[in-house]
Design an enzyme around this catalytic site. Structure first.
Site, PDB file in Angstrom:
ATOM      1  N   GLY A  11       0.745  -1.244   0.000  1.00 45.98           N
ATOM      2  CA  GLY A  11       0.000   0.000   0.000  1.00 45.98           C
ATOM      3  C   GLY A  11       0.777   1.297   0.000  1.00 45.98           C
ATOM      4  O   GLY A  11       0.176   2.363   0.175  1.00 45.98           O
ATOM      5  N   GLY A  12       2.083   1.269  -0.231  1.00 47.59           N
ATOM      6  CA  GLY A  12       2.856   2.513  -0.195  1.00 47.59           C
ATOM      7  C   GLY A  12       2.392   3.537  -1.206  1.00 47.59           C
ATOM      8  O   GLY A  12       2.180   4.720  -0.879  1.00 47.59           O
ATOM      9  N   ASP A  40      -4.540  -6.512  -5.413  1.00 44.68           N
ATOM     10  CA  ASP A  40      -3.330  -7.335  -5.398  1.00 44.68           C
ATOM     11  C   ASP A  40      -3.758  -8.794  -5.381  1.00 44.68           C
ATOM     12  O   ASP A  40      -4.855  -9.128  -4.916  1.00 44.68           O
ATOM     13  CB  ASP A  40      -2.459  -7.029  -4.176  1.00 44.68           C
ATOM     14  CG  ASP A  40      -1.002  -7.429  -4.397  1.00 44.68           C
ATOM     15  OD1 ASP A  40      -0.234  -6.590  -4.899  1.00 44.68           O
ATOM     16  OD2 ASP A  40      -0.647  -8.583  -4.106  1.00 44.68           O
ATOM     17  N   CYS A  82      10.416  -0.855 -10.946  1.00 45.95           N
ATOM     18  CA  CYS A  82      11.686  -0.496 -10.312  1.00 45.95           C
ATOM     19  C   CYS A  82      12.799  -1.306 -10.959  1.00 45.95           C
ATOM     20  O   CYS A  82      13.713  -1.785 -10.287  1.00 45.95           O
ATOM     21  CB  CYS A  82      11.634  -0.702  -8.796  1.00 45.95           C
ATOM     22  SG  CYS A  82      11.104  -2.347  -8.272  1.00 45.95           S
TER      23      CYS A  82
END
Length: 461
Positions: free
Chosen positions: A251-252, A271, A371
């Protein structure tokens, strides 16, 4: 703990990491939970030993092969080599620490004594090392990384082998005053600098007991790398919109999106791991994010997606990836990565992007983020997607940056690529795709009635 006991603990943990028992952070964290007698200085020293090896494993193995008379590069020998080449211990100090006494490593055998003696006074990096050894990355990744960075490859890898600072994001649901947060942190003994790119970020260069800080417990700050903050800002999620964080994890980025939306609108966190979504609940409540609905999915093509086709203004896709941009924080991940993983992940990313894009309404946007540093997971995915979806177009990232972050973007091009060497962030990639304003009538919206929207923070099965 004695210096020898700390070394013994580091060797034990390195062996567990080598055996693939889990990510290094999880293994080390569990060890400290089971060994509560280890004080703060002990934990710091053990972690320093471990990450000295993980960040430079390829170079250490090269030296062991060169000077070790056939010794294999295992956890113990890598630790011995790192003590000499990275931490600059003398052979005598190593011998005293490894004397076989209780909780300390067994004495060095004759081969290990010769290895330590041969390494004393040497510099870790040598000109005759192959690039993957000097850069400390797996051999098989060299053509993939070289295709992205060219002559700058070793400089980029050097930055990835360093330690990352701790980046914090101010919670816009509770304050927009970054200077106030700096002052509150300083009052609690934590010095923080403004992040150079994100207008919401603060950077800390010291170890801090984050969970004990009032500003954290009160939900005024969240841990989030500056690159991740920028990716969320570029989503341009606005109050009153319907948005979905398709791969929400813990949840960031969901929290960051809720802050942009000022708790007005509807934000769905999806998710395939219901446990990860459950863990996000406490973070959401601490932050005061009241517009979030949690939706566990069975797969990227869950029936929930079909029921909500063309329903969202913003579809945020933080796709699972190799994580090559996070090696500063997770250096062990590079040694677990295999060629088959890249093939599996690129196929999964394509499936996720294709499915998630169905959620974007006419005129809505899909924000694709990884990322990863690899072109296969980034630009190539966007090129493939656009070739298959004529109703989507790539939006120039510079225009979105100026509208959301402000000023000029830090890199040229219509897609954004951030790296530790060039920008001081983790490695991140962001591309923003827009669906044509005219609705695509060929794609059915639903095969039944629209699901009712549960109340915020509730799950949907």
């Amino acid at each position: 703990m004695t210096p020898g006991a700390r070394i013994a603990a580091a060797i034990e943990l390195l062996q567990a990491i080598d055996e693939g028992r889990g990510p290094a952070d999880d293994i080390v964290g569990e060890y400290f939970r089971r060994h509560r007698f280890a004080g703060a200085k002990d934990r710091a020293a053990i972690s320093e030993h471990i990450y000295a090896v993980l960040r430079r494993r390829a170079a250490l193995d090269w030296w062991i092969a060169r000077e070790g008379s056939g010794l294999p590069g295992d956890a113990r020998r890598r630790m011995l080599a790192a003590l000499v080449l990275v931490e600059e211990w003398s052979p005598e100090a190593i011998a005293r620490a490894c004397d076989g006494d209780r909780f300390r490593p067994s004495p060095l055998d004759a081969q290990e004594q010769r290895l330590v003696a041969a390494l004393a006074g040497e510099k870790l990096d040598q000109r005759d090392m192959p690039p993957p050894v000097r850069g400390n990355y797996p051999d098989w990744l060299e053509p993939h990384l070289e295709a992205v960075f060219g002559r700058a490859l070793l400089r980029e890898m050097a930055a990835l082998n360093g330690a990352a600072a701790l980046d914090l994001r101010i919670n816009r649901l509770k304050t927009d005053d970054r200077e106030k947060l700096r002052a509150l942190l300083a009052h609690e003994g934590v010095e923080a600098a403004r992040t150079p790119l994100s207008p919401l970020g603060l950077r800390v260069f010291q170890r801090i007991p984050l969970a004990t800080l009032d500003v954290f417990r009160e939900g005024l700050i969240e841990v989030q790398d500056e690159g991740s903050q920028l990716a969320a800002l570029l989503a341009d999620a606005r109050p009153g919109m319907r948005a979905v964080d398709f791969c929400a994890g813990a949840g960031g980025k969901t929290l960051a999106l809720a802050g942009q939306m000022e708790n007005r609108g509807h934000l769905v966190a999806c998710d395939i791991s219901e446990k990860r979504l459950e863990r996000a609940t406490q973070r959401l409540r601490r932050a005061g994010a009241s517009i979030v609905q949690r939706v566990p999915l069975q797969s990227a093509r869950d029936k929930w997606v079909k029921r909500h086709v063309q329903s969202f203004d913003r579809v945020f896709v933080d796709a699972p990836c190799t994580g090559t941009g996070t090696w500063r924080r997770n250096p062990d991940a590079k040694w677990r990565l295999k060629p088959a993983d890249l093939a599996e992940l690129t196929a999964l990313q394509a499936e996720i992007l294709d499915s998630a894009a169905r959620l974007a309404k006419p005129g809505g946007r899909v924000i694709y983020v990884t990322c990863s540093l690899l072109r296969e997971e980034n630009e190539a995915q966007i090129e493939r997607f656009l070739a298959a979806h004529s109703d989507f177009a790539l939006l120039p990232i510079g225009d979105i940056w100026r509208a959301t972050v402000g000023g000029e973007p830090p890199a040229p091009g219509d897609m954004l690529r951030l790296t530790p060497s060039r920008h001081g962030t983790d490695g991140f990639f962001v591309a923003v795709l827009a669906r044509a304003a005219k609705k695509n009538e060929d794609e059915p919206r639903d095969d039944g009635e629209e699901d009712p929207i549960p109340s915020p923070l509730e799950g949907e099965g």
